[in-house]
Design a protein around this motif. Structure first.
Motif, PDB file in Angstrom:
ATOM      1  N   ALA A   1      38.763  45.246  41.830  1.00 14.05           N
ATOM      2  CA  ALA A   1      39.672  44.722  41.028  1.00 14.05           C
ATOM      3  C   ALA A   1      39.535  43.252  40.582  1.00 14.05           C
ATOM      4  CB  ALA A   1      40.958  45.197  41.295  1.00 14.05           C
ATOM      5  N   ALA A   2      39.144  42.401  41.629  1.00 15.31           N
ATOM      6  CA  ALA A   2      38.840  41.040  41.589  1.00 15.31           C
ATOM      7  C   ALA A   2      37.589  40.741  40.805  1.00 15.31           C
ATOM      8  CB  ALA A   2      38.905  40.437  43.084  1.00 15.31           C
ATOM      9  N   VAL A   3      36.640  41.661  41.247  1.00  8.35           N
ATOM     10  CA  VAL A   3      35.554  41.244  40.463  1.00  8.35           C
ATOM     11  C   VAL A   3      35.591  41.697  38.988  1.00  8.35           C
ATOM     12  CG1 VAL A   3      33.099  42.226  40.182  1.00  8.35           C
ATOM     13  CG2 VAL A   3      33.940  41.793  42.473  1.00  8.35           C
ATOM     14  N   ARG A   4      36.558  42.719  38.564  1.00 13.65           N
ATOM     15  CA  ARG A   4      36.529  42.839  37.127  1.00 13.65           C
ATOM     16  C   ARG A   4      37.371  41.787  36.368  1.00 13.65           C
ATOM     17  NH1 ARG A   4      36.603  48.829  34.908  1.00 13.65           N
ATOM     18  NH2 ARG A   4      35.666  47.700  33.451  1.00 13.65           N
ATOM     19  N   CYS A  25      28.052  49.513  46.772  1.00  7.52           N
ATOM     20  CA  CYS A  25      29.495  50.044  47.366  1.00  7.52           C
ATOM     21  C   CYS A  25      30.422  48.815  47.392  1.00  7.52           C
ATOM     22  CB  CYS A  25      29.467  50.942  48.720  1.00  7.52           C
ATOM     23  SG  CYS A  25      28.789  52.711  48.881  1.00  7.52           S
ATOM     24  N   ILE A  26      31.706  49.087  46.993  1.00  2.30           N
ATOM     25  CA  ILE A  26      32.360  47.901  46.936  1.00  2.30           C
ATOM     26  C   ILE A  26      34.034  48.508  47.207  1.00  2.30           C
ATOM     27  CG2 ILE A  26      32.916  48.208  44.562  1.00  2.30           C
ATOM     28  CD1 ILE A  26      33.258  44.985  44.435  1.00  2.30           C
ATOM     29  N   ARG A  27      34.815  47.734  47.702  1.00  2.00           N
ATOM     30  CA  ARG A  27      36.232  48.090  48.248  1.00  2.00           C
ATOM     31  C   ARG A  27      36.784  48.027  46.854  1.00  2.00           C
ATOM     32  NH1 ARG A  27      39.052  46.915  53.182  1.00  2.00           N
ATOM     33  NH2 ARG A  27      40.809  46.434  52.077  1.00  2.00           N
ATOM     34  N   ALA A  75      29.840  44.670  36.260  1.00  2.00           N
ATOM     35  CA  ALA A  75      30.642  43.564  36.992  1.00  2.00           C
ATOM     36  C   ALA A  75      30.356  43.510  38.559  1.00  2.00           C
ATOM     37  CB  ALA A  75      32.061  43.789  36.890  1.00  2.00           C
ATOM     38  N   VAL A  76      30.054  44.516  39.201  1.00  3.07           N
ATOM     39  CA  VAL A  76      29.662  44.561  40.645  1.00  3.07           C
ATOM     40  C   VAL A  76      28.272  43.880  40.888  1.00  3.07           C
ATOM     41  CG1 VAL A  76      29.062  45.835  42.451  1.00  3.07           C
ATOM     42  CG2 VAL A  76      31.105  46.708  41.077  1.00  3.07           C
ATOM     43  N   TRP A  77      27.368  44.412  39.605  1.00  3.13           N
ATOM     44  CA  TRP A  77      25.848  43.818  39.893  1.00  3.13           C
ATOM     45  C   TRP A  77      25.886  42.413  39.489  1.00  3.13           C
ATOM     46  CZ3 TRP A  77      21.881  44.881  42.157  1.00  3.13           C
ATOM     47  CH2 TRP A  77      20.764  44.384  41.674  1.00  3.13           C
TER      48      TRP A  77
END
Length: 401
Positions: free
Chosen positions: A236-239, A229-231, A250-252
């Motif tokens: 958006a920053a991770v992507r 789970c991610i805010r 990207a989250v992983w």
């Protein structure tokens, strides 16, 4: 043309764990029950897949646990908290019920097994049908349902309508207090399965990373279920830092970059399918429905997924509501439904509001790098804090019902 009758004692919208449990209990008590589910089973579902021992014990009391336990993963006897370079583990206190430890089972199998039990008990499964809206005709509640394959439309009637459709992706149905506007604080969820790796079979860790968290657990078929789970703002920053990759990948990548535990326990593991996405999730207590319907599971409240109690609370809330309904008996009138709703809402908040608040605190701590680091440092010196945290989330103690 569907051959089911159109009038019931109770109509349940949604055949997930809470809806199927309510259908099973009411049908076993002799009520005529329709359960309306938009998806064909089995179907994939973004979910951590863990079911606490308290919920499994309730299913055992309802003679519905055998099919679940026969296929579920190993007993979870240890919890973990991984943050940065720290990997803290602690034992999980056994539950004082028929089932002592929780286990995990893929939602494709779990939901289908519970629905099958409800149908065997006498419930009519309208599947795949969607409820387009609800209305009132005197003491009777009306659901307008449409078959997703044939587009046939039917009007179903009952004295009790139970919302068990969750809080996201409800179509035209709306959950009180949950709007559709995008928020930076929305949680977006991702899930996949791995095969192999070094995660101990009896351990379920929670992993912290900036702006989100992840969880692993051994589930059915020798697989490891991985959920994140991610805010929305963190995603958006991770992507931006992982151009050309899917949101789940990207989250992983962020999880692997920031959490040593993720790298260690899934070293050499093989991902079995692409990331499945869902959301937005908005944990918290909901306002009770004001249209004469009743609600269970995520339609009534949503625990932060960090504590892995969503399925458990769904099953327990269905049991709690069913007890209120069975004490009152069928059929219901407008006045009796209102009285049941008031009593149930009071009981629901007494049983679950503290756990919901605790889950939100755990989520906020885990998503903050500084707070997660402090928490991991404290737990590394006093592992019992981790054990107690799991107990406070609902993994020990008598069931709500």
């Amino acid at each position: 043309m569907n051959q089911f009758p159109a009038t019931y004692d109770a109509i349940i919208i949604g055949a997930g764990p809470s809806g199927a449990t309510a259908a099973l209990l009411l049908a076993r008590a002799g009520w005529s029950v329709a359960i309306v589910e938009k998806a064909s089973f089995p179907r994939p579902k973004v979910c951590g897949e863990f079911v606490s021992a308290s919920a499994l014990s309730l299913l055992a009391r309802a003679r519905a646990a055998d099919a679940v336990l026969a296929r579920a993963g190993p007993e979870i006897r240890e919890v973990g908290f991984y943050a940065g370079q720290r990997m803290v583990t602690a034992r999980l206190l056994p539950y004082a019920g028929v089932v002592r430890y929780g286990r995990a089972l893929g939602r494709d199998h779990f939901d289908a097994a519970l629905l099958d039990e409800a149908v065997r008990a006498g419930a009519a499964a309208w599947q795949p049908w969607t409820v387009q809206g609800t209305g009132v005709d005197g003491d009777t509640l009306i659901c307008r349902a449409q078959n997703r394959d044939t587009e046939e439309v039917r009007e179903l009637r009952a004295h009790v309508v139970i919302r068990a459709h969750g809080s996201a992706d409800t179509g035209r149905l709306r959950v009180p207090g949950v709007d559709s506007a995008k928020r930076a604080s929305d949680l977006l969820a991702f899930k996949t399965h791995f095969e192999g790796g070094a995660l101990p079979p009896s351990q379920m860790p929670l992993l912290a990373f900036p702006g989100g968290y992840s969880g692993f657990v051994h589930t059915d078929g020798g697989r490891v279920s991985a959920s994140c789970c991610i805010r929305r703002d963190a995603l958006a920053a991770v992507r931006r830092t992982s151009p050309g990759t899917s949101a789940g990948d990207a989250v992983w990548n962020r999880v692997l970059d920031t959490c040593r535990g993720a790298r260690e326990v899934l070293r050499g593991a093989v991902q079995l399918e692409p990331w499945l996405a869902a959301g937005p999730l908005r944990p918290g207590m909901r306002a009770a429905p004001s249209d004469g319907t009743l609600a269970v599971g995520n339609a009534m409240s949503e625990a932060e997924p960090s504590v892995a109690e969503g399925i458990t609370i769904g099953i327990q809330s269905a049991w709690l509501l069913s007890e209120h309904l069975l004490r009152a008996g069928a059929p219901q009138t407008v006045a009796s439904r209102a009285a049941i709703a008031r009593d149930y809402d009071t009981a629901y908040r007494r049983h679950f509001s503290r756990r919901i608040r605790w889950s939100r605190l755990v989520g906020r701590v885990t998503m903050s790098p500084h707070a997660a680091g402090v928490a991991a440092a404290l737990m590394s010196h006093v592992p019992r804090l981790l054990t107690l945290g799991a107990a406070w989330s609902g993994k020990k103690g008598e069931a709500a019902a």
